[in-house]
Design an enzyme around this catalytic site. Structure first.
Site, PDB file in Angstrom:
ATOM      1  N   ARG A  73       0.849  -1.198   0.000  1.00  0.00           N
ATOM      2  CA  ARG A  73       0.000   0.000   0.000  1.00  0.00           C
ATOM      3  C   ARG A  73       0.880   1.242   0.000  1.00  0.00           C
ATOM      4  NH1 ARG A  73      -1.759   0.638   4.394  1.00  0.00           N
ATOM      5  NH2 ARG A  73      -1.018  -1.212   5.464  1.00  0.00           N
ATOM      6  N   TYR A 201      -1.562  -3.414  -7.125  1.00  0.00           N
ATOM      7  CA  TYR A 201      -1.263  -4.188  -5.921  1.00  0.00           C
ATOM      8  C   TYR A 201      -2.464  -4.205  -4.962  1.00  0.00           C
ATOM      9  CZ  TYR A 201      -0.198  -5.348  -1.243  1.00  0.00           C
ATOM     10  OH  TYR A 201      -0.323  -5.926  -0.022  1.00  0.00           O
ATOM     11  N   LYS A 210      -9.512  -2.428   1.985  1.00  0.00           N
ATOM     12  CA  LYS A 210      -9.219  -1.287   2.862  1.00  0.00           C
ATOM     13  C   LYS A 210      -9.998  -0.039   2.446  1.00  0.00           C
ATOM     14  CE  LYS A 210      -6.862  -3.753   5.482  1.00  0.00           C
ATOM     15  NZ  LYS A 210      -5.540  -4.214   5.394  1.00  0.00           N
ATOM     16  N   HIS A 230     -10.065  -2.604  11.649  1.00  0.00           N
ATOM     17  CA  HIS A 230      -8.977  -3.460  11.156  1.00  0.00           C
ATOM     18  C   HIS A 230      -8.763  -4.578  12.180  1.00  0.00           C
ATOM     19  CE1 HIS A 230      -4.578  -3.513   9.422  1.00  0.00           C
ATOM     20  NE2 HIS A 230      -5.343  -4.418   8.860  1.00  0.00           N
ATOM     21  N   SER A 252      -0.948  -3.836  10.226  1.00  0.00           N
ATOM     22  CA  SER A 252      -0.609  -4.724   9.115  1.00  0.00           C
ATOM     23  C   SER A 252       0.646  -5.533   9.429  1.00  0.00           C
ATOM     24  CB  SER A 252      -0.365  -3.895   7.855  1.00  0.00           C
ATOM     25  OG  SER A 252      -1.509  -3.133   7.553  1.00  0.00           O
ATOM     26  N   CYS A 254       1.209  -7.811  11.626  1.00  0.00           N
ATOM     27  CA  CYS A 254       1.524  -8.003  13.052  1.00  0.00           C
ATOM     28  C   CYS A 254       0.819  -9.220  13.638  1.00  0.00           C
ATOM     29  CB  CYS A 254       1.171  -6.759  13.845  1.00  0.00           C
ATOM     30  SG  CYS A 254       2.293  -5.390  13.524  1.00  0.00           S
ATOM     31  N   ASP A 281      -8.917  -9.906   9.017  1.00  0.00           N
ATOM     32  CA  ASP A 281      -8.441  -8.547   8.710  1.00  0.00           C
ATOM     33  C   ASP A 281      -9.436  -7.437   9.051  1.00  0.00           C
ATOM     34  OD1 ASP A 281      -6.120  -7.168   7.607  1.00  0.00           O
ATOM     35  OD2 ASP A 281      -7.421  -6.563   5.952  1.00  0.00           O
ATOM     36  N   ARG A 379       1.926 -12.013  -1.157  1.00  0.00           N
ATOM     37  CA  ARG A 379       0.672 -12.445  -0.516  1.00  0.00           C
ATOM     38  C   ARG A 379      -0.032 -13.514  -1.332  1.00  0.00           C
ATOM     39  NH1 ARG A 379      -1.614  -8.887   3.851  1.00  0.00           N
ATOM     40  NH2 ARG A 379       0.035  -7.389   4.250  1.00  0.00           N
TER      41      ARG A 379
HETATM   42  P1  GTP Z   1      -2.126  -7.856   7.359  1.00  0.00           P
HETATM   43  O1  GTP Z   1      -2.666  -8.881   6.426  1.00  0.00           O
HETATM   44  O2  GTP Z   1      -1.038  -7.026   6.739  1.00  0.00           O
HETATM   45  O3  GTP Z   1      -3.158  -7.000   7.991  1.00  0.00           O
HETATM   46  O4  GTP Z   1      -1.263  -8.649   8.481  1.00  0.00           O
HETATM   47  P2  GTP Z   1      -1.660  -9.593   9.717  1.00  0.00           P
HETATM   48  O5  GTP Z   1      -1.895  -8.752  10.921  1.00  0.00           O
HETATM   49  O6  GTP Z   1      -2.710 -10.549   9.324  1.00  0.00           O
HETATM   50  O7  GTP Z   1      -0.273 -10.367   9.973  1.00  0.00           O
HETATM   51  P3  GTP Z   1       0.130 -11.913   9.757  1.00  0.00           P
HETATM   52  O8  GTP Z   1      -0.667 -12.846  10.620  1.00  0.00           O
HETATM   53  O9  GTP Z   1       0.112 -12.195   8.307  1.00  0.00           O
HETATM   54  O10 GTP Z   1       1.622 -11.926  10.291  1.00  0.00           O
HETATM   55  C1  GTP Z   1       2.606 -11.129   9.722  1.00  0.00           C
HETATM   56  C2  GTP Z   1       3.984 -11.541  10.159  1.00  0.00           C
HETATM   57  O11 GTP Z   1       4.065 -11.605  11.576  1.00  0.00           O
HETATM   58  C3  GTP Z   1       4.403 -12.896   9.644  1.00  0.00           C
HETATM   59  O12 GTP Z   1       5.711 -12.785   9.160  1.00  0.00           O
HETATM   60  C4  GTP Z   1       4.368 -13.804  10.840  1.00  0.00           C
HETATM   61  O13 GTP Z   1       5.335 -14.781  10.735  1.00  0.00           O
HETATM   62  C5  GTP Z   1       4.609 -12.846  12.000  1.00  0.00           C
HETATM   63  N1  GTP Z   1       3.887 -13.275  13.218  1.00  0.00           N
HETATM   64  C6  GTP Z   1       2.584 -13.580  13.327  1.00  0.00           C
HETATM   65  N2  GTP Z   1       2.250 -13.956  14.586  1.00  0.00           N
HETATM   66  C7  GTP Z   1       3.396 -13.878  15.305  1.00  0.00           C
HETATM   67  C8  GTP Z   1       3.717 -14.137  16.681  1.00  0.00           C
HETATM   68  O14 GTP Z   1       2.879 -14.489  17.500  1.00  0.00           O
HETATM   69  N3  GTP Z   1       5.010 -13.935  17.042  1.00  0.00           N
HETATM   70  C9  GTP Z   1       5.967 -13.518  16.166  1.00  0.00           C
HETATM   71  N4  GTP Z   1       7.214 -13.352  16.611  1.00  0.00           N
HETATM   72  N5  GTP Z   1       5.703 -13.280  14.858  1.00  0.00           N
HETATM   73  C10 GTP Z   1       4.443 -13.446  14.433  1.00  0.00           C
HETATM   74  C1  SPV Z   2      -2.755  -4.676   5.239  1.00  0.00           C
HETATM   75  O1  SPV Z   2      -1.783  -4.077   4.769  1.00  0.00           O
HETATM   76  O2  SPV Z   2      -3.236  -4.410   6.378  1.00  0.00           O
HETATM   77  C2  SPV Z   2      -3.380  -5.765   4.470  1.00  0.00           C
HETATM   78  C3  SPV Z   2      -2.959  -5.963   3.091  1.00  0.00           C
HETATM   79  O3  SPV Z   2      -4.262  -6.430   4.967  1.00  0.00           O
HETATM   80  S1  SPV Z   2      -3.633  -4.820   2.002  1.00  0.00           S
HETATM   81  O4  SPV Z   2      -4.761  -5.416   1.331  1.00  0.00           O
HETATM   82  O5  SPV Z   2      -2.603  -4.477   1.042  1.00  0.00           O
HETATM   83  O6  SPV Z   2      -4.079  -3.649   2.730  1.00  0.00           O
HETATM   84 MN    MN Z   3      -4.658  -5.764   7.105  1.00  0.00          MN
END
Ligand code: GTP
Ligand code: SPV
Ligand code: MN
Length: 597
Positions: A73, A201, A210, A230, A252, A254, A281, A379
């Site tokens: 983004r 993207y 979003k 979110h 994002s 996290c 999400d 992704r």
């Molecule tokens: P968006 O789709 O961008 O909104 O992200 P999200 O909040 O769904 O994050 P996602 O679950 O995809 O995790 C993103 C990154 O954080 C990945 O690289 C994971 O490996 C890492 N991660 C997720 N959960 C944990 C955790 O509990 N501990 C640690 N150390 N890393 C984590």
């Molecule tokens: C984020 O960045 O929080 C996502 C991926 O979930 S996107 O669709 O690019 O916003």
């Molecule tokens: Mn997100």
């Protein structure tokens, strides 16, 4: 003959007008049938837009590569276009609507010449639910069409519904020349309109995500007294069959996706928990007649981060993306399967990297940095129904009741593994002041700590001071408001190593959260909130180094007094718009810290 598959005049007029602007050779309406989808997939492969993956190992799966500067983004090119600048607030980029339309029109003009314009009628939420909103996206990208078919409910049922209820978000997208200098993501909340140009993207172009479900929806939600957030939604079922639902807001990349579909760790297996995934999400939440907060996930797919996804971190996702998934910017293996850093199995001996170049492990760039096979924000999009833990309540129009709201971010220091806020107002303060280190999901320097209130900084479609007020007001509308917690999976030791193993082990923390909601355990009162007694977190089957749990739960007043400075600076930019209740909480926290220190 009616060349439009709808009688909705507003829709017909708008499609006609936008086609006149963009000059496509042809207009195709997306009807949501498998037959049409198959035909479009075939076409996308034929014109080289998508690569068909191994049909035995990854049936129905495709690979897409974006432009090299179009991988996340672009917040700096994202604007809220309200008549008054003040309504967008100090944390959003703003442009006056007339100037924004004019600037974008110059780019959209003739941009679809030689291309087809696809008309995608879509519903966020089950068609016809009280919660749901309808959008129509016009796009010249088959990648967008095929992703929208996964991420939203698309097609004729939506059009039929639109004949009865003449209200939809007008979403216009063109990839145009994919030129970053002519890239704009524009939101016109007062016109219920989104214009995105020059990108192809995810979050920039899947406009139901979003752009509609957060930026436009948050604007509408304030007016209609609900919340567009979110937030992931998950259910935790105990052996008696009782299910409680948790909503968690993390910025994002996290950990929302990982948490939403976690598999209980070995040590907790004896307790017989079962996890149900509602969303990873976005949540739309309303107060129901019972006085509690109820939530739906407006999406029907996941758009998840690939790197780090493997059977150990997220087995349910590994299962989910085995069929009917679209991968973006990952490595292509010689057998037409895919790979990314932190995937299952061995590192492939060779492949084609996300930029389409031959790749081998160990390659370095000119500066001696490793060349990655997959882009860090690469992704996949996959239907939620593919997920082994998908909830049986996904299509229920009234959603699920929320017991706890959990805020969280990436903080190497200061913030404990978990704490419970004292009440709704204090919880809103915790959300409004949360911060996180920047990840690859948005363009910018990684690792920098920035305030990201409720994980909504890039997604709130109006002045965030009003948004905080809205959260405070929502608490007053709910006799049975959820409790609010804060978590941090990312605290590190002196060597920079994570103190907490995270992922499935996070269930141990959720268990404590639910125990607190049900008054089953006590807690230790600190200046920032209630923290668990170490013995109240079930550590069966998990061995941490001596003292680690205590360190994870530690609250150091000195550090928090320092943190207050950043909070004050953040709050000050909202001037007199900031609700006084948040300053009140600020002062209370300061007092508690000083009397404790
Ligand atoms: P968006 O789709 O961008 O909104 O992200 P999200 O909040 O769904 O994050 P996602 O679950 O995809 O995790 C993103 C990154 O954080 C990945 O690289 C994971 O490996 C890492 N991660 C997720 N959960 C944990 C955790 O509990 N501990 C640690 N150390 N890393 C984590
Ligand atoms: C984020 O960045 O929080 C996502 C991926 O979930 S996107 O669709 O690019 O916003
Ligand atoms: Mn997100």
């Amino acid at each position: 003959m009616n060349k439009f598959p709808t009688y909705n005049k507003k829709l017909k007029d708008w499609v006609t007008k936008m086609a006149k602007l963009c000059q496509p050779d042809e207009i195709v309406w997306i009807d949501g049938t498998d037959a049409q989808r198959f035909a479009l997939e075939k076409e996308a492969v034929a014109i080289g837009e998508l690569i068909q993956l191994n049909s035995e190992k990854l049936p129905g799966c495709f690979l897409y590569r974006t432009a090299i500067d179009d991988v996340a983004r672009t917040e700096q090119l994202t604007f809220i276009c309200t008549k008054k600048k003040h309504d967008a607030g100090p944390t959003n980029n703003w442009m006056p609507p007339q100037a924004a339309y004019r600037k974008a029109k110059a780019i959209f003009k003739g941009a679809m010449a030689g291309r087809t314009m696809y008309v995608i009628p879509f519903s966020m939420g089950p068609v016809g639910s009280e919660f749901s909103k309808i959008g129509v996206e016009l796009t010249d990208s088959l990648y967008v069409v095929l992703n929208m078919l996964i991420m939203t409910r698309v097609g004729n049922p939506v059009l039929r519904y639109l004949e009865k209820k003449d209200d939809f978000t007008k979403c216009l997208h063109s990839k145009a020349d994919l030129d970053i200098n002519k890239r704009l993501i524009l939101h016109f909340p007062e016109d219920n309109t989104i214009w995105s140009v020059g990108s192809c993207y995810g979050g920039n172009v899947l406009l139901g995500k979003k752009c509609l479900s957060l930026r436009i929806a948050s604007f509408i939600a304030r007016r209609e007294h609900w919340l567009a957030e979110h937030i992931l939604i998950m259910g935790i079922e105990d052996p008696n069959g009782h299910i409680e639902y948790i909503a968690a807001a993390f910025p994002s990349a996290c950990g929302k996706t990982n948490l939403a579909m976690l598999i209980p760790p070995e040590g907790l297996k004896r307790k017989g928990y079962r996890i149900w995934t509602l969303g990873d999400d976005i949540a739309w939440m309303r107060v129901d007649s019972d006085g509690a907060l109820w939530a739906i996930n407006p999406e029907s797919g996941f758009f998840g981060v690939a790197p780090g996804t493997n059977s150990h971190t997220n087995l349910n996702m590994v299962e989910t993306i085995k069929k009917n998934a679209i991968y973006t910017n990952v490595l292509l293996k010689p057998d037409k399967t895919v790979w990314w850093e932190g995937a299952d199995g061995e590192v492939p001996a060779n492949g084609i990297d996300w930029q389409g170049r031959p790749w081998k492990p160990g390659m370095k760039d000119r500066n001696g940095k490793p060349i990655l096979g997959a882009q860090p924000n690469s992704r996949f999009a996959a239907p939620i129904v593919n997920c082994p833990s998908a909830s049986f309540r996904l299509e229920q129009h009234h959603g699920v009741p929320i017991s706890a709201i959990v805020f969280g971010g990436r903080r190497a220091h200061l913030v404990p593994l978990v704490y419970e806020t004292f009440n709704w107002q204090h919880g809103v303060f915790a959300g409004a002041t949360m911060a996180s280190e920047r990840t690859a999901a948005s363009v910018g320097e990684l690792g920098v700590v920035r305030r990201d209130p409720m994980a909504m900084l890039p997604f709130c479609g109006y002045n965030m001071a009003y948004y905080f007020k809205h959260w405070l007001d929502m608490g007053k509308r709910m006799p049975k408001a959820p409790k609010i917690f804060h978590v941090n999976w990312f605290r590190t030791d002196e060597k920079g190593k994570f103190l907490w193993p995270g992922f499935k082990e996070n269930l141990r923390v959720l268990e404590w959260i639910l125990d607190r909601c049900n008054n089953k355990v006590g807690a230790f009162k600190t200046p920032i909130g209630y923290v668990p007694y170490p013995g109240d977190i079930d550590m069966t089957g998990l061995v941490l180094p001596a003292g680690a749990l205590e360190k994870l739960l530690e609250v150091k007043p000195d550090g928090w007094i320092e943190e207050l400075k950043g909070i004050k600076k953040f709050f000050t930019q909202f001037k007199k718009d900031l609700p006084f209740e948040l300053w009140e909480e600020y002062e209370n926290l300061q007092k508690r810290l000083k009397s404790n220190g």
